[in-house]
Design an enzyme around this catalytic site. Structure first.
Site, mmCIF file in Angstrom:
data_model
loop_
_atom_site.group_PDB
_atom_site.id
_atom_site.type_symbol
_atom_site.label_atom_id
_atom_site.label_comp_id
_atom_site.label_asym_id
_atom_site.label_seq_id
_atom_site.Cartn_x
_atom_site.Cartn_y
_atom_site.Cartn_z
ATOM 1 C CD GLU A 124 -27.145 -3.050 1.617
ATOM 2 O OE1 GLU A 124 -28.027 -2.554 2.312
ATOM 3 O OE2 GLU A 124 -25.949 -2.657 1.645
ATOM 4 C CB ILE A 131 -20.392 -4.638 3.056
ATOM 5 C CG1 ILE A 131 -19.083 -5.353 2.781
ATOM 6 C CG2 ILE A 131 -20.348 -3.935 4.394
ATOM 7 C CD1 ILE A 131 -17.906 -4.399 2.655
ATOM 8 C CD GLU A 185 -14.488 -5.733 -15.486
ATOM 9 O OE1 GLU A 185 -14.690 -5.427 -16.663
ATOM 10 O OE2 GLU A 185 -15.272 -5.503 -14.555
ATOM 11 C CG ASP A 196 -16.047 0.283 -9.006
ATOM 12 O OD1 ASP A 196 -17.072 -0.195 -9.518
ATOM 13 O OD2 ASP A 196 -15.673 0.007 -7.854
ATOM 14 C CE LYS A 200 -18.389 -0.366 -6.106
ATOM 15 N NZ LYS A 200 -17.231 -1.284 -6.128
ATOM 16 N N GLY A 297 -18.020 -10.359 -6.198
ATOM 17 C CA GLY A 297 -18.168 -11.811 -6.310
ATOM 18 C C GLY A 297 -19.626 -12.195 -6.405
HETATM 19 N N1 HSE Z 1 -14.396 -4.289 -9.741
HETATM 20 C C1 HSE Z 1 -15.241 -3.981 -8.626
HETATM 21 C C2 HSE Z 1 -14.418 -4.164 -7.361
HETATM 22 C C3 HSE Z 1 -16.441 -4.885 -8.623
HETATM 23 O O1 HSE Z 1 -13.328 -4.719 -7.454
HETATM 24 O O2 HSE Z 1 -14.819 -3.751 -6.286
HETATM 25 C C4 HSE Z 1 -17.505 -4.532 -7.622
HETATM 26 O O3 HSE Z 1 -18.065 -3.283 -7.872
#
Ligand code: HSE
Length: 400
Positions: A124, A131, A185, A196, A200, A297
């Site tokens: 999840e 979420i 980062e 990223d 997803k 977070g």
């Molecule tokens: N760097 C990613 C974001 C962290 O800001 O959504 C969570 O995957």
């Protein structure tokens, strides 16, 4: 008493221990029995921390302990997470992970191992942090054929674009600010280049299609070329710019893309600002729905991980069916997808019309000799051909 192990005591792993500690009583009531963290796997020691007594450095200690029923993986990265998780599932232990790189690459295989061993692999927290979107797709929206998923699934870039929209700041300035606030980062490449978000949306599309979508196949553009002037044009059009990870039904498959899009005020994702994430879903029976909240977070992400732990504890010894076959889904060619394109050029409108035909000029006071215009709807391929023939495109952003 359910005994669990946590692999990786970083931001999320320590959040998992904190969530279980803080909400122990209510979590136990929901499971119907007690829960205890027996081991924490980490390379480091945590002298003086109460967790130190649970620290182990060898994953085999966990894999070989029959008392451990559930394992939480919060290490990140594909290896050694993949080796460790596979070993846990092979030993019949259910696993939950927050690790999108692992899920995007090995999700279908790990689900198959879990099925064979009558346990479960849940993830999840791998998309949208806190979420509840994965369980929504797997449990709540199973009556629907999903026609579209479009999400703001990266908090770093959403924070940056929100600051650019609200304050008129430039890209480099907001990146520095996001890094200072801990939202980006030191090496922000994976976020700002859209990688990223690409992982997803590959996971979400795999779930709605029921087979493997490789993130390498997803056409991905980041936000590095977005400027303060683009937001002036966007405002003139009554729109804003958002990095969307989007998947739309295209015949028997899906057209999947990550890119900055110009969103109208009426779209539910328009008001999703700052580090927040949201996933918009359109089902063929449900119509539109949106899931909104904290996408990253320590505690929000750990909340989703622990919710998986509760679900896993409720299904010890029983596999929950989940369709994600290893067969690869051939996603639709993005070049054949049709949209309108907003374009900026230093050529004048008559030169624009010669190549693009009838366009809608977008005029702003700050244009400084350049021309902004909106094309009619055309395929990506047709746009690319015209742009190549035109030879002077400063910026292009798609309509959504
Ligand atoms: N760097 C990613 C974001 C962290 O800001 O959504 C969570 O995957």
């Amino acid at each position: 008493m359910i005994k669990i192990a946590v692999m990786g005591y970083g931001t999320i792993g320590s959040g998992v221990v904190q969530v279980i500690g803080t909400n122990q009583e209510s979590i136990c009531k929901k499971i119907g029995e007690g829960i205890e963290v027996k081991y924490v796997l980490d390379l480091r020691d945590f002298d003086g921390d109460p967790i130190q007594s649970k620290i182990v450095h060898d994953y085999q200690v966990i894999a070989q302990d029959p008392e451990v029923a559930i394992v939480v993986e919060c290490m990140g990265g594909v290896e050694p997470a993949y080796t460790f998780v596979k070993a846990m599932l092979t030993a019949g232990k259910s696993v939950t992970t927050s690790n999108k790189a692992l899920v995007a690459k090995h999700g279908s295989e790990l689900i198959a191992v879990a099925k064979e061993k009558s346990c479960n692999f849940m993830f999840e927290a791998s998309v949208g942090g806190g979420i509840p979107i994965i369980r929504a797709l797997n449990s709540c929206l199973t009556a629907d054929r999903i026609e579209e998923i479009s999400g703001i699934v990266n908090g770093t870039t959403n924070y940056m674009l929100t600051r650019m929209a609200e304050q008129g700041l430039g890209f480099a300035e907001v990146l520095k600010e996001a890094q200072e606030k801990g939202y980006a980062e030191k090496d922000p490449t994976a976020d700002i280049e859209g990688h990223d978000a690409g992982r997803k949306i590959a996971i979400l599309t795999s779930l709605i299609a029921g087979c493997q979508v490789d993130f390498e196949d997803v056409y991905t553009e980041g936000i590095t070329k977005i400027t303060a002037l683009d937001f002036v044009y966007a405002k003139k059009m009554g729109r804003t710019i958002k990095l969307l990870a989007t998947s739309r039904q295209a015949g028997d498959t899906y057209a999947v893309m990550v890119a900055p899009f110009l969103l109208p005020k009426e779209h539910p994702l328009y008001t999703v600002n700052g580090v927040f994430n949201a996933v918009f879903v359109r089902g063929n029976m449900l119509g539109d729905a949106m899931f909104y909240g904290s996408g990253a977070g320590s505690l929000p992400t750990a909340s989703a991980v622990v919710a998986d732990v509760v679900e896993l504890a409720r299904h010890i010894g029983r596999h929950i069916e989940l369709e994600w076959k290893p067969e690869k889904l051939e996603i639709a060619d993005y070049k054949q997808q049709e949209t309108r394109f907003f374009v900026r050029t230093s050529k004048d409108l008559s030169a624009v019309k010669e190549v693009f035909g009838e366009v809608e000029p977008i005029e702003i006071a700050q244009a400084d000799g350049e021309t902004g215009f909106l094309t009619s709807a055309m395929t990506e391929e047709a746009y690319a051909q015209k742009a190549a023939a035109f030879g002077n495109v400063i910026q292009m952003i798609r309509f959504h």
